[in-house]
Design an enzyme around this catalytic site. Structure first.
Site, PDB file in Angstrom:
ATOM      1  N   SER A  96      -3.925   3.708   0.787  1.00 20.69           N
ATOM      2  CA  SER A  96      -4.063   3.113   2.037  1.00 20.69           C
ATOM      3  C   SER A  96      -3.623   4.147   2.982  1.00 20.69           C
ATOM      4  CB  SER A  96      -3.300   2.207   2.155  1.00 20.69           C
ATOM      5  OG  SER A  96      -3.474   0.704   1.426  1.00 20.69           O
ATOM      6  N   HIS A 151       0.475  -2.985   8.068  1.00 21.44           N
ATOM      7  CA  HIS A 151      -0.278  -2.151   7.569  1.00 21.44           C
ATOM      8  C   HIS A 151      -1.488  -1.664   8.253  1.00 21.44           C
ATOM      9  CE1 HIS A 151      -3.300  -1.053   4.189  1.00 21.44           C
ATOM     10  NE2 HIS A 151      -2.158  -0.870   3.616  1.00 21.44           N
ATOM     11  N   ASP A 183      -8.690  -4.293   8.516  1.00 21.28           N
ATOM     12  CA  ASP A 183      -7.327  -4.588   7.971  1.00 21.28           C
ATOM     13  C   ASP A 183      -6.565  -5.651   8.312  1.00 21.28           C
ATOM     14  OD1 ASP A 183      -4.585  -3.376   6.804  1.00 21.28           O
ATOM     15  OD2 ASP A 183      -5.750  -1.773   6.480  1.00 21.28           O
TER      16      ASP A 183
END
Length: 490
Positions: A378, A212, A180
């Site tokens: 996600s 994230h 990521d």
């Protein structure tokens, strides 16, 4: 054009319908691109045919770099002679040599170079490199509920919406690779179990500047926010602070994670990784369709990694995106607190299971205590990655006196799907599995979780049949009722 494409590529193209062949020439490898991705100009991923050895691949890569250097030298001379802007090309970027099952490289090449490359007999196909990004999510205020949902069969209520029932050793002995934007490894919720693995984008820092990846890591293995609260986290940074990156960087990140896993397996066999129980990986990212990325993820699964990937946030068919369309990973759609398919979640036959993905609170960047609440597939995928780690940790370690045969990724995927809560979600298209993730309700006995879930399916069927029989009796159909009830008892 008939007969010009490599026969080995044809099944891949049939499977990957969003891929197009945008350049075909006699005796030349096809150049592929995605219809739903943004290409990076003059950037390519070159994949070798099966049977090409690592030695041959290295010789080819040296050859292409020599060609690139020669072409660039000529270009520089022209630029010095004439006053016009002339772009420079970077040449070879990454090389891929993945467990003997995937060989290739990526780079930034002039058209003259790539035309020579595609005519080399060792090349199967060339794919245009494209942009990859975090799956965009909305930020809202809220409290975590996803952990509670995956530990209860029934719909959450005021008494259960914030109660996570779990086995305390969940995640112990398992390595989780988060591919990521990186991870805030100093966050208190990781209790020192998070480490920096690898930064793939050239020139980028070993830090999550986006948040994230940290959020995903917290859902997988955080003390407060995680499914598998004792798993180890390894940050594999493939996306920059902006949340964007390249397909070739992602491919390289998957390769690095798989190689790290294989090293851990080897160390465990030597007795140097006491209590090691396996590796899981999460990819909550996406772009267009990429034959190469899907293939590499499947190769990582083939060497023993358990992979969870996000289905995507386009309210569209997950098969049209990568890595959501990979065959052997677990592709995860997003559900809501009200047990609905999240309005943004992708769907379709490539979606294997759903997990909470709306208003999920987890770890963040900015401090050791930062948290944030965001939404997306996600956020759903890390729940499944955490469950993979959780279930692996319930097995005896490979160096234990109670060691059992290793659970393969295919077996784990089948088991996770078989115990999922069925037909609870609304707004699920007919071609999409209506399955919601479940952790076994706090049990620490994996065999009982799997066996008990199947028994419950039988019990639920019998209960439903009994209810229907009772209804027949209420309607006065006594004779039919008695006959059927006797048959059930028999």
């Amino acid at each position: 054009m008939k007969g010009l494409l490599s026969l080995s590529v044809l099944p891949v193209l049939a499977y990957a319908s969003p891929m197009i062949v945008d350049s075909i020439h006699q005796n030349a490898a096809p150049i592929l691109s995605s219809t739903n991705a943004k290409d990076i100009p003059d950037s390519y991923i070159v994949v070798f045919k099966k049977g090409v050895t690592s030695t041959s691949a290295l010789a080819h890569q040296n050859w292409v770099q020599d060609i690139h250097t020669s072409v660039e030298s000529k270009r520089m001379k022209k630029r010095n002679q004439f006053t016009f802007k002339n772009e420079a090309f970077d040449g070879l970027k990454h090389t891929f040599d993945f467990a003997g099952g995937f060989l290739g490289y990526s780079g930034h090449f002039d058209e003259e170079v790539i035309e020579q490359v595609r005519r080399h007999p060792d090349v199967e196909y060339i794919e245009r490199d494209s942009e990859v990004h975090t799956l965009k999510a909305a930020t809202e205020n809220g409290a975590p509920w996803g952990l509670a949902r995956i530990s209860h069969r029934d719909k959450l209520n005021f008494g259960t919406f914030n109660k996570y029932i779990y086995a305390s050793q969940g995640g112990e002995g398992v390595d989780a690779y988060v591919i990521d934007t990186g991870t805030n490894i100093d966050h208190v919720d990781f209790e020192g179990r998070a480490s920096w693995g690898k930064t793939i984008p050239q020139g980028d820092d070993d830090v999550d500047g986006n948040g994230h990846g940290t959020h995903c890591s917290g859902t997988i293995a955080g003390k407060k926010y995680g499914v598998a609260k004792k798993a180890n986290v390894y940050a594999v940074k493939v996306l920059r602070t902006s949340g964007s990156g390249t397909m070739s960087d992602v491919v390289k990140g998957v390769q690095w994670a798989a190689e790290s896993h294989l090293k851990s397996v080897a160390e465990a066999k030597k007795g140097n990784r006491k209590g090691f129980k396996g590796s899981v990986a999460n990819m909550s990212l996406g772009g267009g369709k990429s034959v190469t990325l899907d293939r590499v993820v499947d190769q990582a699964v083939a060497v023993g990694m358990h992979f969870a990937v996000a289905a995507g946030n386009d309210n569209a068919d997950a098969c049209n995106y990568s890595p959501a369309g990979s065959k052997n990973s677990i592709t995860v759609g997003a559900s809501t607190l009200a047990d609905e398919r999240a309005y943004f979640s992708n769907f379709g036959k490539c979606t294997d299971i759903f997990a909470p993905g709306l208003n999920i609170q987890s770890t963040w960047i900015g401090s050791k205590h930062a948290v944030n609440t965001i939404s997306g597939t996600s956020m759903a995928s890390p729940h499944i990655c955490g469950l993979l780690a959780y279930f692996l940790s319930l097995q005896p370690a490979s160096d234990s006196a109670f060691a059992v045969a290793e659970i393969t990724p295919a077996e784990m995927k089948e088991n996770m799907i078989s115990i999922a809560s069925k037909d609870l979600l609304s707004d699920i298209p007919s071609d999409t599995p209506n399955l919601l993730a479940w952790n076994g309700g706090g049990s620490d006995d994996y065999k009982k979780i799997i066996g008990g879930a199947r028994e419950n399916d039988t019990t639920e069927f019998s209960s439903t049949l009994t209810e229907k029989l009772e209804k027949l009796a209420e309607e006065g159909l006594t004779a039919i009722y008695n006959e059927l009830k006797d048959a059930v008892v028999a």
